[in-house]
Design a protein around this motif. Structure first.
Motif, short mmCIF file in Angstrom:
data_model
loop_
_atom_site.label_atom_id
_atom_site.label_comp_id
_atom_site.label_asym_id
_atom_site.label_seq_id
_atom_site.Cartn_x
_atom_site.Cartn_y
_atom_site.Cartn_z
N TYR A 97 0.83 -1.21 0.00
CA TYR A 97 0.00 0.00 0.00
C TYR A 97 0.86 1.25 0.00
O TYR A 97 0.71 2.14 -0.85
CB TYR A 97 -0.92 -0.02 1.22
CG TYR A 97 -1.57 1.31 1.54
CD1 TYR A 97 -2.65 1.76 0.81
CD2 TYR A 97 -1.08 2.10 2.59
CE1 TYR A 97 -3.26 2.99 1.11
CE2 TYR A 97 -1.67 3.32 2.89
CZ TYR A 97 -2.76 3.76 2.15
OH TYR A 97 -3.33 4.96 2.43
N PHE A 98 1.79 1.34 0.95
CA PHE A 98 2.66 2.51 1.04
C PHE A 98 3.57 2.62 -0.18
O PHE A 98 3.79 3.71 -0.71
CB PHE A 98 3.49 2.45 2.32
CG PHE A 98 2.76 2.87 3.56
CD1 PHE A 98 2.33 4.18 3.70
CD2 PHE A 98 2.50 1.97 4.57
CE1 PHE A 98 1.65 4.59 4.85
CE2 PHE A 98 1.83 2.36 5.72
CZ PHE A 98 1.39 3.67 5.87
N GLY A 139 -2.90 2.75 -3.84
CA GLY A 139 -2.33 1.94 -2.77
C GLY A 139 -3.35 0.98 -2.18
O GLY A 139 -3.04 -0.18 -1.91
N VAL A 140 -4.58 1.46 -1.99
CA VAL A 140 -5.64 0.60 -1.46
C VAL A 140 -5.92 -0.56 -2.41
O VAL A 140 -6.07 -1.71 -1.98
CB VAL A 140 -6.93 1.43 -1.22
CG1 VAL A 140 -8.12 0.50 -0.99
CG2 VAL A 140 -6.75 2.36 -0.04
N ALA A 141 -6.00 -0.27 -3.71
CA ALA A 141 -6.28 -1.32 -4.70
C ALA A 141 -5.18 -2.39 -4.69
O ALA A 141 -5.46 -3.59 -4.66
CB ALA A 141 -6.41 -0.70 -6.09
N PRO A 168 0.47 8.82 1.19
CA PRO A 168 -0.21 8.65 2.48
C PRO A 168 0.67 8.90 3.69
O PRO A 168 0.22 9.50 4.67
CB PRO A 168 -0.68 7.19 2.42
CG PRO A 168 -0.86 6.92 0.97
CD PRO A 168 0.24 7.68 0.29
N ALA A 169 1.93 8.46 3.64
CA ALA A 169 2.81 8.66 4.80
C ALA A 169 3.01 10.14 5.08
O ALA A 169 3.04 10.57 6.25
CB ALA A 169 4.16 7.98 4.55
N VAL A 199 -3.18 -7.75 -2.94
CA VAL A 199 -2.11 -8.57 -2.35
C VAL A 199 -2.63 -9.32 -1.13
O VAL A 199 -2.33 -10.51 -0.94
CB VAL A 199 -0.90 -7.69 -1.98
CG1 VAL A 199 0.06 -8.42 -1.05
CG2 VAL A 199 -0.18 -7.24 -3.23
N PHE A 200 -3.42 -8.66 -0.31
CA PHE A 200 -3.98 -9.28 0.89
C PHE A 200 -4.83 -10.50 0.52
O PHE A 200 -4.68 -11.58 1.10
CB PHE A 200 -4.82 -8.26 1.64
CG PHE A 200 -5.32 -8.72 2.98
CD1 PHE A 200 -4.44 -9.09 3.98
CD2 PHE A 200 -6.69 -8.78 3.23
CE1 PHE A 200 -4.91 -9.52 5.22
CE2 PHE A 200 -7.17 -9.20 4.46
CZ PHE A 200 -6.29 -9.57 5.47
#
Length: 354
Positions: free
Chosen positions: A20-21, A126-128, A37-38, A133-134
């Protein structure tokens, strides 16, 4: 719930967070925007931190305090990803909702600042990627567990078989893929380095500015003014040695072609001046010392250099402050503000920038 199933789900959550990051950092770097995001989370977190904690971080990490904050945010995100993975081993639907919801938080924060909708693309990408991956890792983990159970082997050890027996291919595939994706995520974050890239971009924009000859040059430093004392800093601080402390995690990148200085409020005549107009004015040179408010006695957050600029008292004279006006509230591109007594800025050596 077996230890193996829980462990693989936790690992899947950590890897998904790193992806994501990493993905978001890559997209933000490609867009050239401060929307990773960070960075967004860090910028939102700084005002909430106790002053004593901020001062302790600066004392411990120095100018690397912001990098330390970014690393802490990513590490904290990985820990949260591990918790979501643990939940996913028991309630997969809830874990997905949490993963997506937490991942979209930076996008929501970005919109609340008035940024364009396109600034949410890094978070959305990043969410996609993280969600995909999850789910992929959980599917492989499920297949791993099923393979072990079908073979009549335990599913909670490092090897599906007895001592010395090779693990089933699915288990090796899971850990191999998880390790590979983790490396990719970390490498993408390191390669993106949005904060560093934006700082270089901001500096690059400034260095392209060609300064004119001064109308009033500063006198040369008298011979013998420098003292040959060991450990004593020079009278003039070199550019590369001049201290720099950013008040914001995301350094502003100013385009000299669109930059404007506006003087308004309790004035008789509002004044707006562009960079081109400013450079056309009779500029003056002066040696001026600057010190950070955080500098201690004997500290290194202080420097003396030759500056070129136009006396701000002349610009204030154009605006003609009204009776009762007693201070100037200066605002920067990143939202930082500072107030200065009007009588100080109408002195002899005042500049439109510090």
């Amino acid at each position: 719930m077996s230890a193996h199933r829980t462990g693989t789900a936790v690992l899947a959550g950590v890897v998904a967070t790193l992806i994501y990051f990493g993905t978001a950092e890559f997209i933000a770097r490609a867009m050239g925007e401060a929307s990773a995001p960070a960075l967004i989370l860090g910028q939102a977190l700084i005002p909430l931190l106790p002053t004593v904690l901020i001062k302790s971080a600066i004392a411990l990490f120095g100018t690397q305090d912001k990098l330390a904050l970014i690393i802490t945010i990513i590490a904290g995100g990985a820990g949260l990803g591990a918790l979501i993975g643990w939940i996913g081993a028991r309630r997969r639907g809830l874990a997905l909702v949490l993963l997506i919801g937490v991942g979209l938080l930076p996008a929501v924060l970005t919109l609340t600042t008035g940024s364009a909708v396109t600034s949410t693309l890094p978070s959305l990408g990043g969410v996609a990627a993280g969600t995909a991956v999850f789910l992929i890792l959980l599917r492989i983990a499920d297949a791993t567990t099923s393979t072990a159970i079908d073979a009549g082997l335990p599913d909670d050890g490092p090897s599906a078989g007895g001592l010395g027996e090779p693990a089933p291919p699915d288990r090796r595939a899971f850990f191999g893929l998880a390790a590979g994706l983790s490396v990719v995520g970390i490498a993408a974050v390191a390669a993106g380095q949005s904060a560093a890239a934006l700082a270089r971009s901001a500096a690059g924009t400034v260095t392209k500015l060609v300064l004119p000859r001064p109308a009033a040059s500063v006198p040369a430093i008298p011979a013998g003014a420098e003292l040959a004392v060991a450990g004593l800093t020079p009278l003039v601080t070199a550019n590369e040695d001049f201290y720099r402390i950013d008040t914001a995690l995301i350094p502003p990148s100013i385009d000299s072609e669109t930059w404007q200085l506006r003087i308004h409020g309790r004035v008789e005549q509002e004044v707006t001046i562009t960079m081109a107009e400013l450079l056309d004015l009779p500029l003056e040179e002066h040696y001026v010392s600057l010190a950070c408010v955080s500098n201690e006695v004997g500290g290194d957050l202080v420097g003396n250099a030759k500056w070129l600029g136009y006396p701000i008292r002349e610009l204030l004279a154009r605006a003609q402050p009204k009776n009762g006006a007693d201070m100037v509230l200066s605002g920067s591109d990143d939202g930082f503000t500072a107030s200065t007594p009007l009588e100080v800025l109408t002195g002899r050596h005042c500049w439109p920038w510090g």
